[in-house]
Design an enzyme around this catalytic site. Structure first.
Site, mmCIF file in Angstrom:
data_model
loop_
_atom_site.group_PDB
_atom_site.id
_atom_site.type_symbol
_atom_site.label_atom_id
_atom_site.label_comp_id
_atom_site.label_asym_id
_atom_site.label_seq_id
_atom_site.Cartn_x
_atom_site.Cartn_y
_atom_site.Cartn_z
ATOM 1 N N LYS A 59 0.871 -1.426 0.513
ATOM 2 C CA LYS A 59 0.295 0.308 -0.036
ATOM 3 C C LYS A 59 1.147 0.919 -0.391
ATOM 4 O O LYS A 59 1.547 1.824 1.197
ATOM 5 C CB LYS A 59 -0.858 -0.028 1.145
ATOM 6 C CG LYS A 59 -1.756 1.210 1.266
ATOM 7 C CD LYS A 59 -3.008 1.186 2.155
ATOM 8 C CE LYS A 59 -4.550 1.690 2.173
ATOM 9 N NZ LYS A 59 -3.639 3.457 2.828
ATOM 10 N N ARG B 65 -3.189 9.282 -5.067
ATOM 11 C CA ARG B 65 -3.332 8.354 -6.040
ATOM 12 C C ARG B 65 -3.413 9.083 -7.135
ATOM 13 O O ARG B 65 -4.007 10.487 -7.881
ATOM 14 C CB ARG B 65 -5.350 8.021 -5.707
ATOM 15 C CG ARG B 65 -5.805 7.158 -6.803
ATOM 16 C CD ARG B 65 -5.074 5.641 -6.058
ATOM 17 N NE ARG B 65 -6.162 4.721 -6.914
ATOM 18 C CZ ARG B 65 -7.110 3.760 -6.901
ATOM 19 N NH1 ARG B 65 -7.954 4.454 -5.729
ATOM 20 N NH2 ARG B 65 -8.165 3.001 -7.440
HETATM 21 P P1 AMP Z 1 -7.372 4.680 2.218
HETATM 22 O O1 AMP Z 1 -6.465 6.437 1.768
HETATM 23 O O2 AMP Z 1 -6.306 4.448 2.891
HETATM 24 O O3 AMP Z 1 -8.828 4.717 2.171
HETATM 25 O O4 AMP Z 1 -6.457 3.876 1.517
HETATM 26 C C1 AMP Z 1 -7.051 3.593 -0.396
HETATM 27 C C2 AMP Z 1 -5.790 4.411 -1.014
HETATM 28 O O5 AMP Z 1 -4.511 3.552 -1.224
HETATM 29 C C3 AMP Z 1 -6.202 4.362 -2.790
HETATM 30 O O6 AMP Z 1 -6.920 4.935 -2.557
HETATM 31 C C4 AMP Z 1 -4.380 4.853 -3.204
HETATM 32 O O7 AMP Z 1 -4.462 5.266 -3.125
HETATM 33 C C5 AMP Z 1 -3.998 3.922 -1.854
HETATM 34 N N1 AMP Z 1 -3.049 2.920 -2.434
HETATM 35 C C6 AMP Z 1 -1.736 2.898 -2.658
HETATM 36 N N2 AMP Z 1 -1.032 1.469 -3.108
HETATM 37 C C7 AMP Z 1 -2.995 0.786 -3.389
HETATM 38 C C8 AMP Z 1 -2.206 -0.555 -4.508
HETATM 39 N N3 AMP Z 1 -1.044 -0.937 -4.973
HETATM 40 N N4 AMP Z 1 -3.718 -0.555 -5.017
HETATM 41 C C9 AMP Z 1 -4.480 0.432 -4.838
HETATM 42 N N5 AMP Z 1 -3.999 2.022 -4.029
HETATM 43 C C10 AMP Z 1 -3.061 1.551 -3.390
#
Ligand code: AMP
Length: 553
Positions: free
Chosen positions: A249, A254
């Site tokens: 992650k 994004r």
């Molecule tokens: P959160 O911001 O905690 O809601 O986590 C979701 C976000 O993680 C997504 O919107 C992406 O910006 C990010 N992200 C980071 N790595 C990945 C990955 N390998 N696949 C999908 N999303 C990812």
């Protein structure tokens, strides 16, 4: 074709606001839209959703509180005190406009009815007012619109200009109304809206009868697929059953990268064109070759490791010279998905296929393919999670190899796992000057989560930001102050921060009925707007989750 009167829209929105019934809200808007041609439908739907420009456009027509208040005073002759009394009474600048405009000091030169086209022309002029002298140009444009507006029109004009509609007409309902007005099925409407990314553009296509043939194409940003949060590795293993892909992650921003005809553009999660902030990404993909749309994360990265996410913030808010930012925190793009390639949509292909196409697109560029490992079972997921944390990543995103790209959805195909107790994305609604070392800077922030169409406060944070960040916050908070009460100020809700905390308690101190215990700011979320903050239900869920734990122990 003659453009419809703005008053009709203002009237419909007033009726929508006046009913709590979702069904009725949809029916009112559907009936209203039926009478409109494509051009008017575009403007009406956009305004109804609280926007004044197309999503993904580089230019915004929104106007700050300070400008609106100034023009309102000028047009109506109200005093500063009168305006602030009205604001305290209504808590909504649109309603303030409605009250004040009942007594206009000046009358327009030509009393003509405002049409939706006039409105869009006003927005277009606001969008193009930039740079030196744009402040007074904006004031003039807003003034001429407000002079021509009736109180009810003024109310909805101001609401659209501030992006705070508060009619309870959430996007889903608006989409339903457009479908009903133009005879589309729910599925057709959802798909066209997703692909177009903009509710106005969707309404326009629907009114033209072309919504069902809309396709993904470069330079039209598409709503991102999101991951569903999971609390433990075991739950993830149970969710996917068989083998799944585990990816780091990445802790960055994004970004959707579009290429066509040698041109490259980058769009943010909010579908804004952020190309100018990411010269490294443009450089990675510039050049000939088939067009594509890919999805991934822009990560500050050096020496084979991710750098702290905070290093990207200043660049995003254009607080420092771009060249300097690129040197201090160079960005690497980690691509993890592909939506379009060489004239074809790829969203419905299984992820395993999409990865193959993505590998080809990324090969030979300075961007990187997000690393994927196959995992299965609780131990597999847990092991991958540990490795990811050890390398300095935020956690894990686990994906179903068979899943399609679910545009705009928190799809069940992607699951995310983070270590610490949940954080909340909240918006700052009030702020205070600090004490001691922090006298003279605004360092205490009261913040709120969403509750239906409104905001409810859940806590106040004093810690977590660096001195430099506090200085920046002080400047920004001064600029968005709605009412200055001396040591504290009420601010326009637009700064989103992510807060960590120890637990959630019941409390009468905040109007949500809850208070976060020991809240600290993890980061300023420049990538999120007030529409992206968490809802009160999440606070409630965390609260009842804790209770369960206490009861179980
Ligand atoms: P959160 O911001 O905690 O809601 O986590 C979701 C976000 O993680 C997504 O919107 C992406 O910006 C990010 N992200 C980071 N790595 C990945 C990955 N390998 N696949 C999908 N999303 C990812």
């Amino acid at each position: 074709m003659k453009s419809a009167a703005f008053l009709g829209l203002a009237d419909a929105l007033e009726r929508v606001r006046g009913t709590a019934s979702k069904k009725e809200k949809v029916a009112v808007i559907a009936a209203y839209l039926q009478g409109l041609g494509p051009e008017d439908a575009t403007v009406a739907a956009r305004v109804a959703s609280g926007r004044t420009s197309e999503r993904g456009s580089r230019d915004e027509a929104q106007v700050g509180y300070a400008t609106l208040l100034e023009v309102l005073r000028e047009v109506t002759g109200a005093t500063e005190d009168g305006v602030s009394r009205s604001y305290l009474k209504h808590g909504d600048l649109g309603e303030v406009a409605e009250e004040l405009l009942a007594h206009k000091k000046e009358q327009p030169l030509f009393a003509a009815e405002l049409s939706l086209r006039d409105l869009e022309e006003g927005f277009a002029r606001l969008r193009s007012a930039k740079g030196h002298g744009s402040g007074s140009a904006k004031r003039r444009i807003v003034k001429s619109l407000l002079l021509a507006a009736t109180p009810l029109e003024g109310k909805y004009l101001v609401k659209a200009l501030t992006g705070e509609m508060r009619t309870g007409l959430v996007t889903g309902l608006l989409e339903e109304a457009i479908a009903a007005a133009y005879g589309l099925t729910k599925g057709e409407a959802a798909r066209a809206h997703m692909v177009l990314g903009d509710i106005g553009a969707f309404a326009g296509e629907a009114a033209s009868g072309t919504a069902t043939s809309v396709r993904i194409r470069p330079f039209r940003p598409v709503n991102f697929m999101l991951a569903e949060p999971f609390a433990t590795a075991r739950e993830i293993a149970e969710h996917f059953l068989g083998t799944a892909y585990a990816e780091y992650k990445y802790d960055g921003v994004r970004a959707q990268v579009h290429r066509s005809g040698g041109e490259v553009r980058v769009y943010s999660r909010r579908l804004e064109d952020v190309t100018a902030s990411f010269p490294e990404i443009v450089a990675s993909f510039r050049g000939p070759g088939a067009g594509f749309i890919i999805d991934g994360e822009a990560v500050p990265f050096a020496g084979g490791r991710p750098l702290p996410f905070q290093l990207l913030q200043r660049r995003l808010r254009r607080m420092e010279d771009l060249e300097e930012a690129v040197k201090k925190a160079p960005v690497t793009y980690f691509a993890f998905d592909i939506l379009f390639r060489g004239g074809e949509e790829t969203v419905d292909l299984p992820l395993s296929e999409r990865r193959r196409l993505l590998r080809e697109v990324v090969a030979g560029t300075s961007a990187r393919l997000a690393e994927t490992t196959d995992v299965s079972g609780e131990e597999g997921v847990q092991g991958a999670f540990r490795r990811s944390r050890d390398l300095g990543y935020e956690g894990l995103v686990v994906k179903d190899p068979e899943s399609p790209y679910a545009m705009g959805k928190r799809g069940s195909g992607w699951a995310k796992l983070k270590e610490e107790l949940d954080t909340l994305d909240v918006v700052v609604v009030a702020a205070e000057y600090g004490h001691g070392k922090r006298a003279g800077v605004i360092s205490d922030y009261t913040f709120a989560v969403r509750d239906g169409g409104g905001l409810k406060t859940v806590g106040k944070a004093y810690s977590g930001l660096t001195d430099m960040e506090i200085d920046e916050m002080t400047e920004r908070l001064k600029a968005i102050t709605v009412k200055d009460h001396g040591y504290w100020r009420q601010v326009r809700p637009e700064i989103v921060v992510e807060v960590a905390f120890d637990s959630v308690q019941r409390s009468d101190r905040h109007d949500s009925g809850f208070a976060l215990r020991f809240p600290r700011i993890k980061r300023i979320r420049a990538d999120k707007g007030v529409a992206d903050i968490d809802d009160i239900w999440k606070v409630e869920r965390i609260f009842s989750g804790q209770k369960l734990k206490v009861e179980e122990a």
